[in-house]
Design a protein around this motif. Sequence first.
Motif, PDB file in Angstrom:
ATOM      1  N   SER A 117     -60.071  80.171  29.417  1.00 52.04           N
ATOM      2  CA  SER A 117     -60.801  79.221  30.268  1.00 52.04           C
ATOM      3  C   SER A 117     -60.309  79.284  31.709  1.00 52.04           C
ATOM      4  O   SER A 117     -61.085  79.131  32.654  1.00 52.04           O
ATOM      5  CB  SER A 117     -60.666  77.792  29.720  1.00 52.04           C
ATOM      6  N   ALA A 118     -59.003  79.548  31.889  1.00 52.35           N
ATOM      7  CA  ALA A 118     -58.457  79.682  33.242  1.00 52.35           C
ATOM      8  C   ALA A 118     -59.004  80.936  33.917  1.00 52.35           C
ATOM      9  O   ALA A 118     -59.330  80.922  35.115  1.00 52.35           O
ATOM     10  CB  ALA A 118     -56.933  79.717  33.194  1.00 52.35           C
ATOM     11  N   LEU A 119     -59.102  82.038  33.181  1.00 52.50           N
ATOM     12  CA  LEU A 119     -59.663  83.263  33.742  1.00 52.50           C
ATOM     13  C   LEU A 119     -61.141  83.079  34.079  1.00 52.50           C
ATOM     14  O   LEU A 119     -61.633  83.633  35.076  1.00 52.50           O
ATOM     15  CB  LEU A 119     -59.475  84.420  32.757  1.00 52.50           C
ATOM     16  N   MET A 120     -61.846  82.305  33.266  1.00 49.97           N
ATOM     17  CA  MET A 120     -63.245  82.000  33.582  1.00 49.97           C
ATOM     18  C   MET A 120     -63.343  81.191  34.869  1.00 49.97           C
ATOM     19  O   MET A 120     -64.213  81.439  35.716  1.00 49.97           O
ATOM     20  CB  MET A 120     -63.882  81.236  32.420  1.00 49.97           C
ATOM     21  N   LEU A 121     -62.457  80.231  35.021  1.00 52.55           N
ATOM     22  CA  LEU A 121     -62.455  79.430  36.240  1.00 52.55           C
ATOM     23  C   LEU A 121     -62.097  80.291  37.445  1.00 52.55           C
ATOM     24  O   LEU A 121     -62.609  80.073  38.551  1.00 52.55           O
ATOM     25  CB  LEU A 121     -61.464  78.271  36.100  1.00 52.55           C
ATOM     26  N   PHE A 177     -59.385  64.663  25.686  1.00 51.92           N
ATOM     27  CA  PHE A 177     -60.611  64.350  26.419  1.00 51.92           C
ATOM     28  C   PHE A 177     -60.738  65.177  27.699  1.00 51.92           C
ATOM     29  O   PHE A 177     -61.716  65.885  27.901  1.00 51.92           O
ATOM     30  CB  PHE A 177     -60.668  62.853  26.755  1.00 51.92           C
ATOM     31  N   GLY A 178     -59.722  65.087  28.566  1.00 51.00           N
ATOM     32  CA  GLY A 178     -59.810  65.754  29.856  1.00 51.00           C
ATOM     33  C   GLY A 178     -59.800  67.264  29.761  1.00 51.00           C
ATOM     34  O   GLY A 178     -60.681  67.939  30.314  1.00 51.00           O
ATOM     35  N   ASP A 179     -58.817  67.815  29.040  1.00 52.68           N
ATOM     36  CA  ASP A 179     -58.700  69.272  28.981  1.00 52.68           C
ATOM     37  C   ASP A 179     -59.833  69.918  28.199  1.00 52.68           C
ATOM     38  O   ASP A 179     -60.290  71.002  28.555  1.00 52.68           O
ATOM     39  CB  ASP A 179     -57.349  69.671  28.365  1.00 52.68           C
ATOM     40  N   THR A 180     -60.286  69.297  27.136  1.00 51.39           N
ATOM     41  CA  THR A 180     -61.364  69.899  26.349  1.00 51.39           C
ATOM     42  C   THR A 180     -62.656  70.016  27.153  1.00 51.39           C
ATOM     43  O   THR A 180     -63.385  71.005  27.028  1.00 51.39           O
ATOM     44  CB  THR A 180     -61.655  69.076  25.076  1.00 51.39           C
ATOM     45  N   ILE A 181     -62.919  69.034  28.006  1.00 49.05           N
ATOM     46  CA  ILE A 181     -64.169  69.050  28.778  1.00 49.05           C
ATOM     47  C   ILE A 181     -63.985  69.763  30.112  1.00 49.05           C
ATOM     48  O   ILE A 181     -64.650  70.764  30.403  1.00 49.05           O
ATOM     49  CB  ILE A 181     -64.683  67.619  29.011  1.00 49.05           C
ATOM     50  N   LEU A 182     -63.075  69.252  30.954  1.00 49.78           N
ATOM     51  CA  LEU A 182     -62.924  69.786  32.310  1.00 49.78           C
ATOM     52  C   LEU A 182     -62.329  71.190  32.308  1.00 49.78           C
ATOM     53  O   LEU A 182     -62.801  72.075  33.032  1.00 49.78           O
ATOM     54  CB  LEU A 182     -62.046  68.850  33.144  1.00 49.78           C
ATOM     55  N   ASN A 183     -61.279  71.414  31.546  1.00 49.16           N
ATOM     56  CA  ASN A 183     -60.596  72.706  31.555  1.00 49.16           C
ATOM     57  C   ASN A 183     -61.072  73.636  30.454  1.00 49.16           C
ATOM     58  O   ASN A 183     -60.598  74.779  30.374  1.00 49.16           O
ATOM     59  CB  ASN A 183     -59.085  72.506  31.429  1.00 49.16           C
ATOM     60  N   GLY A 184     -61.961  73.172  29.594  1.00 53.21           N
ATOM     61  CA  GLY A 184     -62.443  73.985  28.497  1.00 53.21           C
ATOM     62  C   GLY A 184     -63.926  74.269  28.554  1.00 53.21           C
ATOM     63  O   GLY A 184     -64.351  75.392  28.856  1.00 53.21           O
ATOM     64  N   MET A 185     -64.737  73.264  28.302  1.00 50.25           N
ATOM     65  CA  MET A 185     -66.181  73.481  28.200  1.00 50.25           C
ATOM     66  C   MET A 185     -66.849  73.727  29.552  1.00 50.25           C
ATOM     67  O   MET A 185     -67.772  74.538  29.657  1.00 50.25           O
ATOM     68  CB  MET A 185     -66.827  72.286  27.491  1.00 50.25           C
ATOM     69  N   LEU A 228     -65.135  72.180  21.871  1.00 53.16           N
ATOM     70  CA  LEU A 228     -65.989  71.130  21.315  1.00 53.16           C
ATOM     71  C   LEU A 228     -65.366  70.567  20.049  1.00 53.16           C
ATOM     72  O   LEU A 228     -65.354  69.340  19.841  1.00 53.16           O
ATOM     73  CB  LEU A 228     -67.380  71.685  21.023  1.00 53.16           C
ATOM     74  N   GLY A 229     -64.829  71.432  19.207  1.00 50.54           N
ATOM     75  CA  GLY A 229     -64.154  70.966  17.997  1.00 50.54           C
ATOM     76  C   GLY A 229     -62.933  70.120  18.316  1.00 50.54           C
ATOM     77  O   GLY A 229     -62.663  69.119  17.643  1.00 50.54           O
ATOM     78  N   CYS A 230     -62.194  70.510  19.362  1.00 50.68           N
ATOM     79  CA  CYS A 230     -61.024  69.727  19.778  1.00 50.68           C
ATOM     80  C   CYS A 230     -61.439  68.343  20.261  1.00 50.68           C
ATOM     81  O   CYS A 230     -60.750  67.348  19.988  1.00 50.68           O
ATOM     82  CB  CYS A 230     -60.265  70.455  20.881  1.00 50.68           C
ATOM     83  N   LEU A 231     -62.549  68.272  20.979  1.00 46.07           N
ATOM     84  CA  LEU A 231     -63.046  66.982  21.455  1.00 46.07           C
ATOM     85  C   LEU A 231     -63.447  66.090  20.286  1.00 46.07           C
ATOM     86  O   LEU A 231     -63.114  64.896  20.263  1.00 46.07           O
ATOM     87  CB  LEU A 231     -64.244  67.200  22.377  1.00 46.07           C
ATOM     88  N   ILE A 232     -64.117  66.660  19.305  1.00 44.41           N
ATOM     89  CA  ILE A 232     -64.500  65.893  18.113  1.00 44.41           C
ATOM     90  C   ILE A 232     -63.256  65.423  17.368  1.00 44.41           C
ATOM     91  O   ILE A 232     -63.206  64.285  16.865  1.00 44.41           O
ATOM     92  CB  ILE A 232     -65.399  66.749  17.203  1.00 44.41           C
ATOM     93  N   LEU A 233     -62.248  66.279  17.299  1.00 42.10           N
ATOM     94  CA  LEU A 233     -60.988  65.905  16.646  1.00 42.10           C
ATOM     95  C   LEU A 233     -60.346  64.714  17.344  1.00 42.10           C
ATOM     96  O   LEU A 233     -59.908  63.752  16.680  1.00 42.10           O
ATOM     97  CB  LEU A 233     -60.028  67.101  16.668  1.00 42.10           C
ATOM     98  N   GLU A 234     -60.279  64.747  18.673  1.00 40.07           N
ATOM     99  CA  GLU A 234     -59.671  63.643  19.423  1.00 40.07           C
ATOM    100  C   GLU A 234     -60.462  62.351  19.248  1.00 40.07           C
ATOM    101  O   GLU A 234     -59.877  61.277  19.055  1.00 40.07           O
ATOM    102  CB  GLU A 234     -59.597  64.015  20.907  1.00 40.07           C
ATOM    103  N   ILE A 235     -61.781  62.437  19.296  1.00 37.39           N
ATOM    104  CA  ILE A 235     -62.617  61.244  19.102  1.00 37.39           C
ATOM    105  C   ILE A 235     -62.388  60.666  17.709  1.00 37.39           C
ATOM    106  O   ILE A 235     -62.293  59.444  17.526  1.00 37.39           O
ATOM    107  CB  ILE A 235     -64.107  61.584  19.311  1.00 37.39           C
TER     108      ILE A 235
END
Length: 412
Positions: free
Chosen positions: A57-61, A348-356, A392-399
């Motif tokens: 994800s960092a390389l994509m950014l 929440f933050g990393d899964t969305i902002l730094n991931g998806m 997305l799976g990580c976000l569902i796990l956290e929720i």
Amino acid sequence: MDTDVAPKKGSFISAIFLVAGCCIGGGMLALPVGSGLGGLLPSICMMAICWFCMTMSALMLLEVSLWMKEGAHIITMTSKILGPIGRNIAWVLFLYISYASLVAYAAGGGVQIASFMDNYLGISISKDMGTAILTIFFTTILIFGGQFVGRVNTIFFVALIFAYVALVAFGTGEIETSLLFYRRWSAAWLAIPLLLTSFSFQTMVPSLTPILKRHTQSLRWTIICGTSIAFIVYAIWQILVLGIIPVEGVHGLIEANVMSVPATQFFGHHVRSSFFIYTAEFFGFFALVTSFLAMGLGLYDFLSDGLKIPEKGWGNILLWLLLVVPTVICAVKFERAFMVALDTSGGFGDTILNGMIPVLMIWVGRYKLGYKNDFRVPGGKLLLAFVFLFFLGCLILEISMQSGFLPAAHEY
């Protein structure tokens, strides 16, 4: 345009240390408490998966960053590629991750500064005063620019490595090999949100491009080397802590998890060497400082880009105030609340902002808007889909964990 002129070797090494230092921070002290509940092998496996996806994800950014003009940060990127909705989500999540992290580092560092002043200088100050001293001093360093921050951070990172090596050298003899064979796979995967936080540095990727003069090869290897250093350091740290502190029983990792205290809090109950305890305190301080500088630099540039505040003259003073005032106030008044926010920043933050969001920007930028660059993350749509589904799976796990559908790791 990307440049073919490689940056100076010192700048390249400093950038690697910035990435590694941002990862290896205060969260490292909590890493064995969260991920270690599953045992050494399961925690290393979960960590490897998180390392791979966060590095991708960092390389994509980075690819997105090189599409833009120099100085563009997350807000400009998401606004141009994902529109107003993406921009607003990025605003909220970036501020959430960055300020929560700075508050945690400032609060933890404040305790250590107060302890150092009392134990070694005989000067008694409060934890709140220590927090203010740390925040003001290290935020002031940010005013002098990314290259200067890189040099200062390199000094602290080298000190961090020396303290780390000393911990490993003196702690190896304290390891009980039998503890390393503990396994509980059912609890290991619940630590994934915390592991994401441990490899969270993506918010500073746009700040690396001017430091390394947009040299794509240097930027790519900076990210890969920085995260790889963090992974190796974490793996050895896991072996050390899990070999000294048992998972179960009195003063074990489960108890530390329930009490929400770092693993180093229980070293005194399992280690005979007082030198080891003192070294652990210095290691913790250097880890907090290097993370504060790296995260602070990213937030500094983010606010400059998002609020269109120039990094010169009165603009520097305003940016300094925007970092110092909220950080000190929250660290002093709402420390416990923001520690909870830091615990959930990965989920929440990393899964969305730094991931998806990096995946979505690559997908839209490449295949819808036709952005091109000399640097391109390999793997095509298949890799993009895999990384997106993982986050997305990580976000569902956290929720699920926060809503009570899944138990906490220590209850599993």
